[in-house]
Design a protein around this motif. Structure first.
Motif, mmCIF file in Angstrom:
data_model
loop_
_atom_site.group_PDB
_atom_site.id
_atom_site.type_symbol
_atom_site.label_atom_id
_atom_site.label_comp_id
_atom_site.label_asym_id
_atom_site.label_seq_id
_atom_site.Cartn_x
_atom_site.Cartn_y
_atom_site.Cartn_z
ATOM 1 N N GLU A 131 -38.849 42.604 -17.270
ATOM 2 C CA GLU A 131 -39.264 43.977 -16.965
ATOM 3 C C GLU A 131 -38.053 44.856 -16.670
ATOM 4 O OE1 GLU A 131 -42.207 46.515 -13.977
ATOM 5 O OE2 GLU A 131 -42.324 44.321 -14.025
ATOM 6 N N LEU A 153 -38.541 54.507 -12.282
ATOM 7 C CA LEU A 153 -39.243 53.292 -12.711
ATOM 8 C C LEU A 153 -38.596 52.034 -12.129
ATOM 9 C CD1 LEU A 153 -40.013 54.218 -16.433
ATOM 10 C CD2 LEU A 153 -41.662 54.002 -14.563
ATOM 11 N N LEU A 294 -45.175 52.864 -19.758
ATOM 12 C CA LEU A 294 -45.050 51.953 -18.624
ATOM 13 C C LEU A 294 -45.917 52.386 -17.446
ATOM 14 C CD1 LEU A 294 -41.209 51.200 -18.716
ATOM 15 C CD2 LEU A 294 -43.088 49.831 -19.621
ATOM 16 N N SER A 298 -48.998 50.321 -15.782
ATOM 17 C CA SER A 298 -48.913 50.011 -14.352
ATOM 18 C C SER A 298 -50.275 50.014 -13.669
ATOM 19 C CB SER A 298 -48.002 51.030 -13.644
ATOM 20 O OG SER A 298 -46.670 50.932 -14.097
ATOM 21 N N LEU A 321 -43.901 43.747 -19.752
ATOM 22 C CA LEU A 321 -43.336 45.072 -19.495
ATOM 23 C C LEU A 321 -43.590 45.549 -18.070
ATOM 24 C CD1 LEU A 321 -44.154 46.898 -22.854
ATOM 25 C CD2 LEU A 321 -42.031 45.776 -22.162
ATOM 26 N N VAL A 322 -44.794 45.274 -17.550
ATOM 27 C CA VAL A 322 -45.135 45.637 -16.175
ATOM 28 C C VAL A 322 -45.901 44.463 -15.582
ATOM 29 C CG1 VAL A 322 -46.193 47.319 -14.632
ATOM 30 C CG2 VAL A 322 -45.312 48.068 -16.849
#
Length: 473
Positions: A131, A153, A294, A298, A321-322
């Motif tokens: 990530e 982020l 993203l 989330s 990715l998250v």
């Protein structure tokens, strides 16, 4: 004024990028040196068997297209080479788009490894590295100032790491709520370090202070990351101190160091901000589009934080990715260790000539002081800790480990500190026994020289021998 960038964070970006590159190097080096026995064609959990039953869409990896041990090794050593190039600052010499592509390479390389790594790669720091590594692609180089959106982020990741760990503790074991968990944790953690015994022997009132401070750092301080400066920098610095305390007290691979690197990205270091050219339009569009993606991804991790059934260390998308994070929702009160032994006797007797295998990191010989290995990750040693918690953790791979010890498999023996048998004379039988381990007190240490005191609990795996002398292909 350029609304898109934060010129005061050039130093933070540089420190973050070089630190991340070092951790990439550690991860790829560990994969290159350990994979044959763990994941290789003749390993305990072979990649080809995994790719036969798990489709590409569920675990995207180049190894769905082709696998051989030589190809996997080349893949990992390529990751090492790219990491070294990033440590040396090659990204700063490239145009912006070239630097982005260069940072994308280790992320893609490591994603392919993690997605076929199975149990050996089931730890939260794998997803965390991916990530954070994906965000690093869009952080830019000297051609532009650090993008505000990407810095935000990165703080969002750090918030989830710390706040998720804090919530899982408060929702989990009661010892976190009554401040007694550290009466046990330093002794029962997966892989103690050289100072863990000293931490364990600290006065109990100090353990209470440690737990209370942990709750403040994980449940209150993360919100201050989004406060104006210098409050955000102070919050991040406090997290760094906490993580370094954890580094001293145990071996948690690169989890603590990656959290430190993340926290450093939130600190506005003193010094004059360098005037960077305005970010090109294409770069702004790409960064904002990725940020929107993203933030949308989330939703599930954020909902998980608020759920009473909070999950630790889970990925909600195959690209990692998250993700959601957490650690030690429960703490063991008693340490148990699986000890593997072998014998050359034709008929194995319970009290016969059994010789013990020594692992590199996990406790074995009671007189041996634990070593410091983090940020390097000894994957077999960690799974051995889980095996001691429950045989269910060991079911997929433990029999394969014993089989390879019976063959004196060279790649498997490289994962160990010492084998009691010469290369040309493997044991006829191996077995595994479960022991309770506890740190010795000062008088016991002075009298015996032992760091641990161990007591036999039960048989973990009965004496086993090879049915056939040759290994199955």
């Amino acid at each position: 004024m350029d609304w898109f960038t934060a010129p005061g964070y050039e130093v933070a970006r540089l420190v973050f990028q070089r630190g991340l590159a070092v951790l990439y190097l550690v991860a790829f080096l560990g994969a290159a040196l350990q994979f044959r026995a763990l994941l290789g064609e003749r390993g305990m959990l072979p990649v080809p068997r995994f790719t036969e039953r798990v489709p590409f869409r569920r675990s995207p990896s180049v190894f769905h297209l082709h696998y051989s041990d030589r190809f996997f090794a080349a893949w990992c050593w390529t990751g090492c080479a790219v990491s070294v190039a990033l440590i040396a600052g090659l990204d700063r010499l490239l145009p912006l788009w070239g630097a982005m592509l260069l940072w994308l390479v280790p992320w893609a390389l490591y994603l392919s490894v993690v997605n076929v790594g199975q149990l050996w790669y089931s730890f939260g720091w794998e997803s965390l590295l991916l990530e954070v590594g994906f965000l690093a692609v869009f952080l830019g180089n000297d051609e532009v100032g650090p993008p505000v959106v990407v810095l935000f982020l990165l703080r969002w990741v750090l918030f989830r790491v710390e706040f998720g760990a804090g919530l899982i503790k408060m929702r989990g074991d009661a010892c976190w709520r009554d401040l007694t968990c550290l009466d046990h944790h330093h002794e029962t953690q997966p892989m103690p370090g050289p100072l863990s015994r000293l931490f364990h022997r600290l006065p109990k009132p100090l353990h209470r202070v440690e737990v209370a401070a942990n709750h403040v750092t994980q449940l209150v301080v993360p919100f201050l990351l989004f406060a104006p400066q210098p409050v955000a920098s102070a919050a991040a610095a406090l997290m760094v101190v906490t993580q370094l305390w954890l580094v001293l007290s145990g071996n948690f691979a690169w989890l603590n160091w990656l959290t430190v690197v993340l926290a450093l990205s939130a600190i506005e270091f003193p010094g004059a901000a360098r005037s960077a050219p305005a970010a090109p339009l294409w770069y702004e569009v790409v960064v904002l589009a990725v940020a929107a993606l993203l933030l949308a991804l989330s939703y599930r991790p954020a909902r998980n934080l608020l759920s009473r059934r909070q999950r630790m260390n889970s990925s909600f998308d195959p690209l990692h990715l998250v993700n959601t994070y957490g650690a030690f929702g429960s703490v063991s009160r008693v340490r148990q260790e699986v000890v593997i032994e072998g014998t050359a006797e034709e008929v194995p007797l319970r009290d016969g000539d059994w010789k013990e295998y020594e692992f590199k990191g996990k406790p074995g010989d009671p007189r041996r002081l634990p070593r410091q290995y983090a940020p390097y990750h000894l994957r077999l040693d960690w799974l051995m800790w889980f095996a001691a918690l429950s045989p269910a953790y060991a079911r997929p791979w433990f029999g394969g480990l014993l089989e390879r010890l019976l063959e004196n498999d060279r790649d498997t023996l490289r994962l160990l500190r010492r084998s009691p048998f010469p290369p040309d004379a493997p044991p006829r039988h191996v077995r595994a026994r479960l022991y309770r381990y506890r740190f010795t007190n000062r008088s016991e240490r002075r009298a015996t020289g032992a760091v641990w005191e161990r007591t036999f609990v039960r048989e973990f795996w009965p004496p086993t021998r090879l049915e056939r002398p040759a290994r199955r292909p």
